[in-house]
Design an enzyme around this catalytic site. Structure first.
Site, PDB file in Angstrom:
ATOM      1  N   CYS A  53     -45.415  43.149 -19.710  1.00  0.00           N
ATOM      2  CA  CYS A  53     -45.571  44.559 -19.326  1.00  0.00           C
ATOM      3  C   CYS A  53     -47.026  44.900 -19.009  1.00  0.00           C
ATOM      4  O   CYS A  53     -47.289  45.850 -18.275  1.00  0.00           O
ATOM      5  CB  CYS A  53     -45.031  45.463 -20.429  1.00  0.00           C
ATOM      6  SG  CYS A  53     -45.811  45.163 -22.012  1.00  0.00           S
ATOM      7  N   GLU A 112     -41.014  52.129 -24.575  1.00  0.00           N
ATOM      8  CA  GLU A 112     -42.080  51.210 -24.153  1.00  0.00           C
ATOM      9  C   GLU A 112     -41.577  50.546 -22.881  1.00  0.00           C
ATOM     10  O   GLU A 112     -40.745  49.644 -22.932  1.00  0.00           O
ATOM     11  CB  GLU A 112     -42.335  50.160 -25.250  1.00  0.00           C
ATOM     12  CG  GLU A 112     -42.807  50.735 -26.575  1.00  0.00           C
ATOM     13  CD  GLU A 112     -44.243  51.215 -26.530  1.00  0.00           C
ATOM     14  OE1 GLU A 112     -45.020  50.723 -25.701  1.00  0.00           O
ATOM     15  OE2 GLU A 112     -44.587  52.099 -27.333  1.00  0.00           O
ATOM     16  N   ASN A 159     -38.906  39.288 -22.981  1.00  0.00           N
ATOM     17  CA  ASN A 159     -40.158  38.579 -22.667  1.00  0.00           C
ATOM     18  C   ASN A 159     -41.024  38.253 -23.886  1.00  0.00           C
ATOM     19  O   ASN A 159     -41.824  37.317 -23.821  1.00  0.00           O
ATOM     20  CB  ASN A 159     -40.950  39.329 -21.597  1.00  0.00           C
ATOM     21  CG  ASN A 159     -41.314  40.725 -21.999  1.00  0.00           C
ATOM     22  OD1 ASN A 159     -40.522  41.412 -22.627  1.00  0.00           O
ATOM     23  ND2 ASN A 159     -42.504  41.155 -21.670  1.00  0.00           N
TER      24      ASN A 159
END
Ligand code: NAP
Length: 478
Positions: free
Chosen positions: A286, A252, A156
């Site tokens: 995210c 992450e 992304n």
């Protein structure tokens, strides 16, 4: 100066190398073939790790002044070729050209911060004589590179999230092997090109293209790789942790971020910020706003403004300056999002706007009355869908916000300092944004989550902490 990707080659320890098998890189908006990259084999990965062992010794010996110069030069190279980098991101990923240019600017900043932080990797003296056994001893501790960092990155933010691993690793004297997402390998290869142009010694950096399910284990399980720095989904992250053995892991992971809007908030600001936070990168973010808890007194007004702004979004061609939102990364991803929305509608949710898929495109979608037993009430959607909830007060909002397994960022809109402080104290997340949505980050701040959202912190200075070990030096005086 024009840049070009060394087409169909990957960057193995400083050399551009062909594969024997190939992966097609596809533009998600029309299925067009953009390029092909090697599908690396396990043997390629093993060879890469062997060379990185030598690279780690070279990197550790590289003077800080050289690290700073090389990283800075790579940043300059990207900056002076911004449009080429941005067009590549906007072709292989689902970002629009305007979103892609922002990412390139962020990547340049991440690298410039990395060059700067290289000079701040310090230790401190230790007063050994505070203990009877330490009398007559002087010394200090310093930070040393781990050796080889294995970096695994998602689709992304295909450039900046790679820069967040490569910049700190080189700044702190490590070698690094990057395994970028299979659907977006070109931006990571362009980052390698910038470092090659900047004169990074061979063997320190590799960008090895290939499928995580096939070559990931070799990187993750190899004892010479001292840290796996992973950004991606929680499921993959947990699988990696199980296999990594005794090495550092940085995780992450995803989230389903909450935003709280209290009755004293500046509604106009809260709406604009939450809409942008929900639909940036087609919701494949995210930090994306997924759940908005609005105090009942202002719920109707917030909802009406939110829908109006959502319906103004222009969805379409990523390369057009006018487009606000592109497609999802694949048609299958759009179908997955469609299925989650359908499940919610079947269980009684209300569709306020959006909801009709067209190939890989899924429109900005707003739902209300979403029952708690729907998948998207608890899990990460990773698509352009936002859930609006009416709550009685701050207590209920905090309780609902915390009632999930994730905790990356949260936002709260209020003018009441006491309420803001309660949110800071009680929200179970890695960052609380006051009068902003969850979707706020600068590349210098500590970044990471709690619960299933991750382990450890990125943000250049903090990534450097994770990528180094302390060593104590003690002199016994005569
Ligand atoms: P993903 O499916 O977990 O993939 C991430 C990376 O892991 C890819 O490079 C993938 O390779 C690789 N991988 C897959 N299986 C592997 C295995 N068994 N061993 C080693 N590597 C493996 O995630 P994604 O769909 O690309 O990205 C979306 C997720 O990333 C979301 O959950 C999002 O929230 C999260 N994310 C988190 C942050 C953050 O900073 N917290 C930032 C961005 C995204 P292949 O592509 O070859 O499968």
């Amino acid at each position: 100066m024009a840049t070009h990707v060394e087409g169909r080659k990957m960057f193995l320890a400083g050399e551009w190398v062909d594969g024997t098998q190939w992966i097609d890189v596809i533009d998600p908006q029309d299925g067009a073939l953009i390029d092909r990259v090697p599908a690396a084999t396990k043997e390629d990965m093993e060879a890469c790790i062997r060379k990185a062992q030598e690279g780690a010794r070279i990197a550790a010996r590289m003077p800080v002044v050289d690290r700073m110069r090389i990283i800075g030069k790579a940043a300059d190279y990207i900056s002076s070729n911004t449009e080429h980098y941005a067009r590549t991101i906007a072709k292989e990923s689902s970002k629009t050209i305007r979103e892609a240019r922002k990412e390139v600017g962020r990547a340049v900043e991440t690298l410039r911060l990395s060059a700067e932080e290289a000079r701040r990797i310090t230790g401190e003296t230790i007063p050994f004589d505070q203990s009877p056994g330490g009398i007559g001893k002087v010394g200090y501790y310093r930070r040393f590179p781990l050796g080889i960092i294995g970096a695994i990155t998602p689709f992304n933010d295909p450039l900046n999230l790679v820069a967040h691993k490569v910049g700190p690793a080189i700044a702190s004297g490590n070698a690094i092997i990057v395994k970028p997402a299979t659907v977006t390998p070109l931006s990571a290869l362009l980052l390698a090109q910038a470092f090659s142009h900047a004169g990074l010694p061979e063997k320190i950096l590799s960008v090895i293209t290939g499928r995580g399910g096939e070559i990931g284990d070799v990187l993750v399980e190899h004892p010479a790789v001292r840290m796996i720095s992973f950004t991606g989904g929680a499921e993959t992250g947990i699988e990696i942790i199980k296999k990594a053995g005794l090495k550092k892991v940085g995780m992450e992971l995803g989230s389903n971020s909450p935003v709280i809007v209290l009755k004293d908030a500046d509604l106009e600001e809260a709406v604009a910020s939450s809409v942008s936070g929900a639909f940036w990168a087609a919701g494949q973010n995210c930090l994306g706003v997924q759940r908005v808890y609005i105090e009942d007194r202002v719920f109707d007004s917030f909802k009406q403004q939110f829908i109006e702004q959502t319906e103004r979004y222009i969805v379409g061609d990523k390369q057009s300056e006018l487009t606000d939102m592109g497609p999802l990364i694949t048609e299958n991803e759009a179908k997955r999002v469609e299925g989650l929305v359908q499940e919610a509608l079947d269980k009684g949710a209300t569709l306020e706007t959006g909801g009709e898929r067209d190939g890989a495109f899924y429109p900005p979608t707003v739902l209300s009355d979403v029952p708690g037993d729907c998948t998207l009430a608890a899990e990460e959607i990773f698509g352009p869908v936002v859930l609006l909830y009416s709550v009685k007060n701050l207590d209920e909002a905090i309780e609902q916000a915390n009632a999930v397994d994730y905790g990356l960022h949260a936002g709260i809109f209020t003018k009441n300092l006491n309420h803001a402080h309660r949110a800071i104290e009680e929200l179970e997340v890695g960052g609380v944004m006051i009068n902003d949505s969850s979707d706020f980050r600068i590349d210098a701040m500590p970044f990471g989550g709690v619960k299933q959202s991750g382990l450890g912190r990125e943000g250049v200075k903090f990534a450097i902490q994770e990528m180094t070990d302390t060593k104590v030096i003690c002199f016994k005086l005569a």
